[in-house]
Design a protein around this motif. Structure first.
Motif, PDB file in Angstrom:
ATOM      1  N   ASP A 171     127.424  37.127  -9.410  1.00 10.58           N
ATOM      2  CA  ASP A 171     126.888  38.447  -9.756  1.00 10.58           C
ATOM      3  C   ASP A 171     128.022  39.328 -10.292  1.00 10.58           C
ATOM      4  N   GLU A 172     127.972  39.640 -11.584  1.00  5.97           N
ATOM      5  CA  GLU A 172     129.026  40.430 -12.221  1.00  5.97           C
ATOM      6  C   GLU A 172     129.095  41.849 -11.665  1.00  5.97           C
ATOM      7  N   GLN A 173     127.971  42.375 -11.216  1.00  3.98           N
ATOM      8  CA  GLN A 173     127.976  43.712 -10.620  1.00  3.98           C
ATOM      9  C   GLN A 173     128.795  43.731  -9.331  1.00  3.98           C
ATOM     10  N   CYS A 174     128.762  42.642  -8.599  1.00  5.12           N
ATOM     11  CA  CYS A 174     129.572  42.554  -7.377  1.00  5.12           C
ATOM     12  C   CYS A 174     131.060  42.503  -7.727  1.00  5.12           C
ATOM     13  N   LEU A 175     131.386  41.830  -8.820  1.00  2.00           N
ATOM     14  CA  LEU A 175     132.776  41.815  -9.262  1.00  2.00           C
ATOM     15  C   LEU A 175     133.220  43.224  -9.634  1.00  2.00           C
ATOM     16  N   ALA A 176     132.390  43.937 -10.373  1.00  2.36           N
ATOM     17  CA  ALA A 176     132.737  45.310 -10.767  1.00  2.36           C
ATOM     18  C   ALA A 176     132.895  46.198  -9.537  1.00  2.36           C
ATOM     19  N   LEU A 177     132.016  46.037  -8.561  1.00  2.00           N
ATOM     20  CA  LEU A 177     132.104  46.819  -7.337  1.00  2.00           C
ATOM     21  C   LEU A 177     133.365  46.456  -6.544  1.00  2.00           C
ATOM     22  N   ALA A 178     133.670  45.165  -6.468  1.00  4.21           N
ATOM     23  CA  ALA A 178     134.898  44.733  -5.780  1.00  4.21           C
ATOM     24  C   ALA A 178     136.121  45.327  -6.468  1.00  4.21           C
ATOM     25  N   HIS A 179     136.104  45.332  -7.786  1.00  7.74           N
ATOM     26  CA  HIS A 179     137.231  45.900  -8.530  1.00  7.74           C
ATOM     27  C   HIS A 179     137.371  47.392  -8.240  1.00  7.74           C
ATOM     28  N   ARG A 180     136.266  48.121  -8.238  1.00  2.18           N
ATOM     29  CA  ARG A 180     136.334  49.560  -7.936  1.00  2.18           C
ATOM     30  C   ARG A 180     136.850  49.814  -6.533  1.00  2.18           C
ATOM     31  N   ARG A 181     136.433  48.999  -5.589  1.00  6.16           N
ATOM     32  CA  ARG A 181     136.822  49.225  -4.186  1.00  6.16           C
ATOM     33  C   ARG A 181     138.260  48.807  -3.881  1.00  6.16           C
ATOM     34  N   TRP A 182     138.689  47.682  -4.440  1.00  2.00           N
ATOM     35  CA  TRP A 182     139.946  47.106  -3.960  1.00  2.00           C
ATOM     36  C   TRP A 182     141.040  46.945  -5.004  1.00  2.00           C
ATOM     37  N   SER A 183     140.799  47.372  -6.225  1.00  2.00           N
ATOM     38  CA  SER A 183     141.863  47.234  -7.234  1.00  2.00           C
ATOM     39  C   SER A 183     143.063  48.120  -6.888  1.00  2.00           C
ATOM     40  N   ARG A 184     142.824  49.269  -6.297  1.00  2.00           N
ATOM     41  CA  ARG A 184     143.945  50.145  -5.920  1.00  2.00           C
ATOM     42  C   ARG A 184     144.803  49.473  -4.843  1.00  2.00           C
TER      43      ARG A 184
END
Length: 178
Positions: free
Chosen positions: A14-27
């Protein structure tokens, strides 16, 4: 969406989960990489590599073995280590090229200078990698300690310590040979 749901979504592709993971944990990933590398731009590259690797390796993620942030931190540690290894390789190539260039230039001149250069190069090779890299960039790359710190991502105090200890070791080695 919970961390578990994000993890299950990643495994499903699920690409939306990847985008959400990136928003949450990229920092978090970027901060860890920046602390180790000492370079924000290089940390950005590592952060991108981490999320790309997470996406490509999502089938290997096992939610029961740990939460998504821990999995990402594990990937970040490996990618950061890879970046440090690549940096060291680049510095070794620069140092080797500088040494070859200097040898070629001095070979046309005084034979005593060529002999001195061979002796110094041999002593440099005996130093630990960090000290050798700093001194090579200083002498063959004609960089200041501030420039070396900026280029390598090492703190200035560390660069100064490596230079001082490296010069002391070289002095002792040359003195022992007479």
């Amino acid at each position: 969406m919970s961390d578990e749901e994000i993890g299950r979504g990643l495994v499903r592709g699920d690409e939306q989960c990847l985008a959400l993971a990136h928003r949450r944990w990229s920092r978090l990933v970027h901060t860890l990489a920046a602390r180790v590398l000492g370079d924000a731009r290089e940390a950005e590259d590592v952060t991108q590599q981490v999320f790309l690797s997470a996406w490509r390796g999502r089938a290997g993620y096992r939610p029961e073995r740990g939460p998504v942030p821990a999995w990402l931190v594990g990937i970040a540690r490996r990618k950061t280590a890879d970046a440090l290894t690549a940096r060291t390789r680049r510095l070794d190539l620069v140092a080797a090229a500088g040494a070859a260039l200097q040898t070629a230039v001095t070979a046309q001149g005084d034979p005593e200078r060529v002999l001195d250069r061979i002796v110094v190069t041999r002593e440099l090779a005996r130093l630990p990698r960090d000290q050798r890299d700093v001194l090579t960039l200083a002498f063959f790359g004609d960089l200041t300690q501030v420039q070396i710190a900026h280029r390598t991502g090492l703190p200035l105090g560390t660069v100064k310590s490596h230079a001082r200890r490296g010069l002391q070791r070289m002095r002792r080695g040359l003195a022992a040979e007479g």
